[in-house]
Design a protein around this motif. Structure first.
Motif, PDB file in Angstrom:
ATOM      1  N   ALA A 194       0.828  -1.203   0.000  1.00 14.59           N
ATOM      2  CA  ALA A 194       0.000   0.000   0.000  1.00 14.59           C
ATOM      3  C   ALA A 194       0.862   1.253   0.000  1.00 14.59           C
ATOM      4  N   VAL A 195       1.927   1.243   0.795  1.00 15.74           N
ATOM      5  CA  VAL A 195       2.820   2.414   0.844  1.00 15.74           C
ATOM      6  C   VAL A 195       3.454   2.661  -0.522  1.00 15.74           C
ATOM      7  N   ILE A 196       3.954   1.565  -1.138  1.00 17.38           N
ATOM      8  CA  ILE A 196       4.569   1.714  -2.462  1.00 17.38           C
ATOM      9  C   ILE A 196       3.543   2.198  -3.481  1.00 17.38           C
ATOM     10  N   LEU A 197       2.316   1.648  -3.397  1.00  9.25           N
ATOM     11  CA  LEU A 197       1.266   2.034  -4.341  1.00  9.25           C
ATOM     12  C   LEU A 197       0.892   3.507  -4.167  1.00  9.25           C
ATOM     13  N   ILE A 198       0.729   3.912  -2.892  1.00  8.04           N
ATOM     14  CA  ILE A 198       0.373   5.314  -2.637  1.00  8.04           C
ATOM     15  C   ILE A 198       1.494   6.253  -3.109  1.00  8.04           C
ATOM     16  N   GLY A 199       2.727   5.855  -2.809  1.00  6.68           N
ATOM     17  CA  GLY A 199       3.862   6.675  -3.267  1.00  6.68           C
ATOM     18  C   GLY A 199       3.894   6.788  -4.784  1.00  6.68           C
ATOM     19  N   SER A 200       3.591   5.663  -5.461  1.00 11.78           N
ATOM     20  CA  SER A 200       3.573   5.680  -6.924  1.00 11.78           C
ATOM     21  C   SER A 200       2.476   6.592  -7.451  1.00 11.78           C
ATOM     22  N   LEU A 201       1.299   6.523  -6.828  1.00 12.90           N
ATOM     23  CA  LEU A 201       0.192   7.374  -7.271  1.00 12.90           C
ATOM     24  C   LEU A 201       0.497   8.858  -7.057  1.00 12.90           C
ATOM     25  N   VAL A 202       1.129   9.158  -5.901  1.00 20.05           N
ATOM     26  CA  VAL A 202       1.516  10.562  -5.654  1.00 20.05           C
ATOM     27  C   VAL A 202       2.510  11.025  -6.717  1.00 20.05           C
ATOM     28  N   TYR A 203       3.478  10.169  -7.016  1.00 20.12           N
ATOM     29  CA  TYR A 203       4.461  10.530  -8.047  1.00 20.12           C
ATOM     30  C   TYR A 203       3.779  10.778  -9.388  1.00 20.12           C
ATOM     31  N   LEU A 204       2.847   9.872  -9.761  1.00 22.30           N
ATOM     32  CA  LEU A 204       2.135  10.046 -11.033  1.00 22.30           C
ATOM     33  C   LEU A 204       1.295  11.319 -11.029  1.00 22.30           C
ATOM     34  N   GLY A 205       0.732  11.653  -9.833  1.00 22.45           N
ATOM     35  CA  GLY A 205      -0.027  12.901  -9.749  1.00 22.45           C
ATOM     36  C   GLY A 205       0.857  14.109 -10.021  1.00 22.45           C
ATOM     37  N   HIS A 206       2.034  14.120  -9.387  1.00 21.79           N
ATOM     38  CA  HIS A 206       2.973  15.215  -9.639  1.00 21.79           C
ATOM     39  C   HIS A 206       3.415  15.242 -11.100  1.00 21.79           C
ATOM     40  N   LEU A 207       3.619  14.050 -11.656  1.00 20.81           N
ATOM     41  CA  LEU A 207       4.034  13.968 -13.050  1.00 20.81           C
ATOM     42  C   LEU A 207       2.947  14.524 -13.972  1.00 20.81           C
ATOM     43  N   ALA A 208       1.682  14.222 -13.647  1.00 22.29           N
ATOM     44  CA  ALA A 208       0.573  14.745 -14.446  1.00 22.29           C
ATOM     45  C   ALA A 208       0.541  16.267 -14.399  1.00 22.29           C
ATOM     46  N   ILE A 209       0.819  16.828 -13.217  1.00 24.40           N
ATOM     47  CA  ILE A 209       0.859  18.292 -13.091  1.00 24.40           C
ATOM     48  C   ILE A 209       1.989  18.870 -13.947  1.00 24.40           C
ATOM     49  N   ILE A 210       3.137  18.177 -13.903  1.00 24.58           N
ATOM     50  CA  ILE A 210       4.274  18.636 -14.712  1.00 24.58           C
ATOM     51  C   ILE A 210       3.936  18.603 -16.200  1.00 24.58           C
ATOM     52  N   ILE A 211       3.258  17.490 -16.607  1.00 24.79           N
ATOM     53  CA  ILE A 211       2.888  17.369 -18.019  1.00 24.79           C
ATOM     54  C   ILE A 211       1.925  18.485 -18.414  1.00 24.79           C
ATOM     55  N   ARG A 212       0.928  18.723 -17.533  1.00 19.81           N
ATOM     56  CA  ARG A 212      -0.045  19.771 -17.856  1.00 19.81           C
ATOM     57  C   ARG A 212       0.629  21.139 -17.968  1.00 19.81           C
ATOM     58  N   ARG A 213       1.498  21.428 -17.004  1.00 19.35           N
ATOM     59  CA  ARG A 213       2.186  22.712 -17.067  1.00 19.35           C
ATOM     60  C   ARG A 213       3.138  22.794 -18.255  1.00 19.35           C
ATOM     61  N   SER A 214       3.719  21.652 -18.585  1.00 19.59           N
ATOM     62  CA  SER A 214       4.590  21.624 -19.757  1.00 19.59           C
ATOM     63  C   SER A 214       3.810  21.941 -21.021  1.00 19.59           C
ATOM     64  N   TYR A 215       2.587  21.366 -21.132  1.00 20.36           N
ATOM     65  CA  TYR A 215       1.743  21.666 -22.277  1.00 20.36           C
ATOM     66  C   TYR A 215       1.368  23.148 -22.295  1.00 20.36           C
ATOM     67  N   GLU A 216       1.032  23.688 -21.116  1.00 19.37           N
ATOM     68  CA  GLU A 216       0.675  25.105 -21.053  1.00 19.37           C
ATOM     69  C   GLU A 216       1.851  25.983 -21.466  1.00 19.37           C
ATOM     70  N   PHE A 217       3.025  25.617 -20.928  1.00 18.69           N
ATOM     71  CA  PHE A 217       4.220  26.391 -21.270  1.00 18.69           C
ATOM     72  C   PHE A 217       4.530  26.283 -22.762  1.00 18.69           C
ATOM     73  N   THR A 218       4.399  25.063 -23.303  1.00 14.73           N
ATOM     74  CA  THR A 218       4.657  24.868 -24.733  1.00 14.73           C
ATOM     75  C   THR A 218       3.691  25.672 -25.572  1.00 14.73           C
ATOM     76  N   ASP A 219       2.389  25.649 -25.171  1.00 15.47           N
ATOM     77  CA  ASP A 219       1.394  26.423 -25.909  1.00 15.47           C
ATOM     78  C   ASP A 219       1.717  27.916 -25.844  1.00 15.47           C
ATOM     79  N   GLN A 220       2.107  28.386 -24.649  1.00 13.91           N
ATOM     80  CA  GLN A 220       2.469  29.794 -24.518  1.00 13.91           C
ATOM     81  C   GLN A 220       3.679  30.133 -25.375  1.00 13.91           C
TER      82      GLN A 220
END
Length: 609
Positions: A161-187
């Motif tokens: 569970a700890v590993i799974l939760i840590g993985s999900l948190v990492y993926l959440g941060h990664l999704a934010i990075i991807i979204r901001r990367s798309y925004e930055f790229t669009d800008q």
């Protein structure tokens, strides 16, 4: 090319650049996996990875070769498929480590997946489809391995569970990075598009300004040609004292108008970065003395003593741009004469070492004029600036002369400075690095030669009746015969029927312009391939000159016409042409030298009288 296709091409280029890095990392992972779990599986995995990367390289190859081209649906599907398969294969080493490497293997496997995910989001961000193809398999590994360990390998539920939760948190941060990367790229894309749009507008505005300047200068120079020619010809007739004064005023007005026009054009070229300087051998002392001589009559009219001094070690000939050096000195002497009411103006030339330890010539123009206030000194070299509005109304001018002079000095890697005491006078100092001419003696030519000039036959291609008359009045005094063509077509026809010594070619003419006529003359077999062609045109900007020279012209004389310049140019071109013809003749054992066709300016004036 649409942005979707562009994204595929950009990802393909990125993957090709990173191929060696991916293979090097794969070798490292295979060796690390072998030391942790042993067996042959890591090397099998490495072989499959290499095969996948080779297929990847070939599938993306058409996109790399033609990144601007369209991408077919079949090619897109193949790219998505190979990226997905390579992501599955590349990250499968984590499954081996997770299953057989114990706790250390699971930690290492988690780090491998996280690193691969971060890498994929960076290099595949330009294509949503390829980003999903490369990251989804890795996400499945990151989430699936802890769940599989809990279900099938009896890992402690809490640990999973700890590993799974840590993985999900990492993926959440990664999704934010991807979204901001798309925004930055669009800008960034929008900013680039806006910058490109602004650049296009600026280039369009600059071209419009250039076209406007070209049109205006042509329209001003054409009537100015008639005014200037009339003043020159009137001066050479018997005039009463009152008539002479009227002609002097006319000449002064023409000189002022022409100076203003040239200043505006020069500043426009400097601001557009199109001003260039030459590096040719020329007699520098002669050029400096000529600039001083031009202003001697004006200085005498104001009872000013204008003198030129040069130190004994000052070079007689250097490499540089004689036109621009003379222009700088001309502007400085002009200002000195304008703002000095009594006393003297001294133009001195000496050598020195500049701030960069290079040999330099130092030209100083010192006057006993009104001087310059400290407030005015701070903005003296700014464009369109004069001391004050009273000076602008009283003395005239655009306020461009000093600004142009400093910019020209800087273009020649030199400086222009001033020191002044209000009420006592000013000293302008120009410092320019120089190199000696290749041959000091080669430039010392004897100008006082015999006036034995044979009659030249000249074809004049000019559609304006007034300009035809002006050229005829200027040249007929030399005993030369002229033939007039009203456009380029007539010029070609007349040149085909009779041989001419020189052809004078206007630019803007009906039916066929001067550029096309010049090209066709040069393309025609016979004497027209080498006959001197001199451009006479009111289109006096640099690109007009370049266009004529590219078409095959030998020289360029702008309107309004100076008769001395016109006649000397004709003589120079005719002499060079005759020398070429004589040099290429092999029928006579002793080549006859070309006739002398050089006349000093004072003799030209006498001929025109």
């Amino acid at each position: 090319m649409d942005t979707h296709a562009a994204g595929f091409a950009e990802v393909g280029l990125n993957r090709a650049k990173e191929l060696k890095t991916r293979l090097a990392v794969a070798i490292f992972l295979a060796l690390a996996c072998f030391f942790i779990v042993g067996g042959y599986e890591p090397f099998v995995w490495l072989g499959v990875v290499v095969l996948g990367q080779v297929l990847d390289w070939f599938i993306f190859k058409p996109l790399r070769l033609n990144p601007e081209g369209a991408v077919s649906p079949r090619r897109k599907f193949a790219c998505i498929l190979i990226v997905t398969l390579n992501a599955l294969v590349y990250t499968s080493v984590a499954a081996i480590l997770w299953a057989e490497g114990g706790e250390a293997g699971r930690i290492f496997a988690t780090l491998i997946i996280c690193g691969a995910l971060l890498h994929s989001t960076l290099h595949a961000a330009r294509s949503t489809a390829l980003l999903a193809a490369s990251t989804v398999p890795m996400c499945l590994y990151l989430i699936g391995l802890p769940i599989a360990s809990w279900l099938y390998f009896q890992m402690e539920p809490a640990t999973s569970a700890v590993i799974l939760i840590g993985s999900l948190v990492y993926l959440g941060h990664l999704a934010i990075i991807i979204r901001r990367s798309y925004e930055f790229t669009d800008q960034l894309v929008r900013a680039n598009e806006e910058a490109q749009d602004q650049k296009n507008r600026a280039e369009s505005a600059s071209q419009t300004k250039s076209d406007f300047l070209a049109t205006v200068t042509h329209e001003i120079r054409t009537p100015m040609n008639a005014v200037m020619a009339s003043a020159i010809l009137l001066r050479r007739t018997k005039l009463t004292k009152a008539q002479s004064e009227h002609v002097d005023m006319l000449n002064d007005a023409v000189d002022t108008l022409l100076a203003l026009l040239n200043d505006v054009l020069d500043m426009s070229k400097i601001e557009a970065g199109k001003m260039t300087v030459e590096r040719v051998d020329f007699p520098v002392i002669d050029e400096l003395q000529a600039a001083v001589r031009i202003w001697d009559p004006r200085a005498s009219d104001k009872n000013l003593h204008l003198r030129f001094e040069a130190t004994p070690d000052f070079p007689s000939a250097i490499k540089g741009d004689p036109l621009r050096i003379r222009q700088i000195l001309f502007n400085l002497i002009s200002n000195a004469v304008k703002f000095t009411e009594a006393g003297s103006i001294t133009v001195s030339a000496r050598t020195a070492i500049d701030a960069k330890d290079r040999p330099a010539m130092v030209l100083e123009v010192a006057d006993t004029g009104c001087g310059i206030s400290p407030v005015t000194l701070s903005r003296l070299f700014a464009e369109f600036e004069q001391g004050n509005q009273m000076i602008a109304r009283k003395k005239g001018g655009t306020g461009l002369g000093l600004a142009i002079s400093r910019r020209l000095a800087e273009l020649m890697d030199g400086t222009l400075d001033v020191r002044s005491v209000e009420g006592e006078g000013s000293v302008f100092t120009v410092t320019l690095p120089y190199e000696l001419a290749d041959s000091q003696g080669a430039l010392d030519e004897d100008e006082d030669v015999d006036l034995d000039v044979r009659a030249l036959r000249i074809l004049v291609a000019e559609d304006h009746p007034t300009n035809q008359k002006i050229v005829s009045l200027f040249l007929s005094t030399m005993g030369w015969s002229l033939a007039m063509a009203n456009d380029g077509v007539e010029a070609l026809e007349m040149a085909a029927l009779e041989e001419f010594d020189v052809i004078l070619m206007d630019m803007q003419m009906p039916n066929m312009d001067g550029l096309e006529a010049t090209r066709r003359l040069r393309a025609t077999s016979g004497y027209t391939q080498h006959v001197p062609i001199i451009a006479l045109t009111a289109n006096a900007m640099d690109h007009h000159r370049a266009a004529f020279m590219e078409a095959g012209a030998d020289a360029f004389v702008p309107k309004p016409l100076d008769p001395n310049v016109l006649i000397q140019t004709i003589l120079t071109c005719a002499k060079a042409s005759m020398a070429d013809v004589t040099g290429s003749t092999t029928q006579t054992p002793e080549p006859t030298p070309a006739p002398s066709l050089s006349i000093p300016a004072w003799q030209l004036d006498q001929n025109l009288a």
